[in-house]
Design a protein around this motif. Structure first.
Motif, PDB file in Angstrom:
ATOM      1  N   UNK A   2       0.874  -1.055  -0.036  1.00 13.56           N
ATOM      2  CA  UNK A   2       0.268  -0.025  -0.404  1.00 13.56           C
ATOM      3  C   UNK A   2       1.037   1.564  -0.013  1.00 13.56           C
ATOM      4  N   UNK A   3       2.411   1.139   0.581  1.00 12.12           N
ATOM      5  CA  UNK A   3       3.059   2.471   0.711  1.00 12.12           C
ATOM      6  C   UNK A   3       3.347   2.928  -0.911  1.00 12.12           C
ATOM      7  N   UNK A  15      -3.883   9.258 -11.286  1.00 17.25           N
ATOM      8  CA  UNK A  15      -3.773   7.777 -10.932  1.00 17.25           C
ATOM      9  C   UNK A  15      -4.475   8.406  -9.266  1.00 17.25           C
ATOM     10  N   UNK A  16      -3.646   9.141  -8.742  1.00 19.50           N
ATOM     11  CA  UNK A  16      -4.898   9.564  -7.686  1.00 19.50           C
ATOM     12  C   UNK A  16      -6.279  10.208  -7.436  1.00 19.50           C
ATOM     13  N   UNK A  17      -6.273  10.413  -8.486  1.00 18.03           N
ATOM     14  CA  UNK A  17      -7.735  11.487  -8.922  1.00 18.03           C
ATOM     15  C   UNK A  17      -9.165   9.468  -9.098  1.00 18.03           C
ATOM     16  N   UNK A  33      -9.961  -1.978  -4.695  1.00 17.51           N
ATOM     17  CA  UNK A  33      -8.948  -3.315  -4.837  1.00 17.51           C
ATOM     18  C   UNK A  33      -9.089  -3.799  -6.179  1.00 17.51           C
ATOM     19  N   UNK A  34      -9.938  -3.907  -7.478  1.00 18.21           N
ATOM     20  CA  UNK A  34      -9.541  -3.831  -8.716  1.00 18.21           C
ATOM     21  C   UNK A  34      -8.569  -3.124  -9.000  1.00 18.21           C
ATOM     22  N   UNK A  38      -5.526  -3.789 -11.562  1.00 18.11           N
ATOM     23  CA  UNK A  38      -5.334  -3.370 -12.622  1.00 18.11           C
ATOM     24  C   UNK A  38      -3.790  -2.733 -12.547  1.00 18.11           C
ATOM     25  N   UNK A  39      -3.337  -1.951 -12.106  1.00 13.59           N
ATOM     26  CA  UNK A  39      -1.902  -1.707 -11.886  1.00 13.59           C
ATOM     27  C   UNK A  39      -0.936  -2.909 -11.251  1.00 13.59           C
ATOM     28  N   UNK A  40      -1.722  -3.685 -11.560  1.00 13.10           N
ATOM     29  CA  UNK A  40      -0.162  -4.768 -10.806  1.00 13.10           C
ATOM     30  C   UNK A  40       0.096  -5.615  -9.992  1.00 13.10           C
ATOM     31  N   UNK A  41      -0.972  -5.045  -8.970  1.00 13.12           N
ATOM     32  CA  UNK A  41      -0.845  -5.072  -7.184  1.00 13.12           C
ATOM     33  C   UNK A  41      -2.068  -6.386  -6.700  1.00 13.12           C
TER      34      UNK A  41
END
Length: 46
Positions: A2-3, A15-17, A33-34, A38-41
């Protein structure tokens, strides 16, 4: 993990928005979570 996501969001305004927009969804936690997936996490929701 998460960091890392938080750091990326601080560096990328779009991304923040997108992450903040998940708060407005019907199920904010699932939407967040979705977006992380999408970002690969590999984030899963309870």
């Amino acid at each position: 993990m998460l960091d890392e996501i938080r750091k990326k969001a601080q560096e990328d305004v779009n991304l923040k928005e997108e992450l903040l927009h998940t708060r407005e969804q019907r199920n904010p936690l699932s939407a967040f979570c979705a977006k992380c997936r999408e970002l690969g996490y590999p984030v899963t929701c309870p």
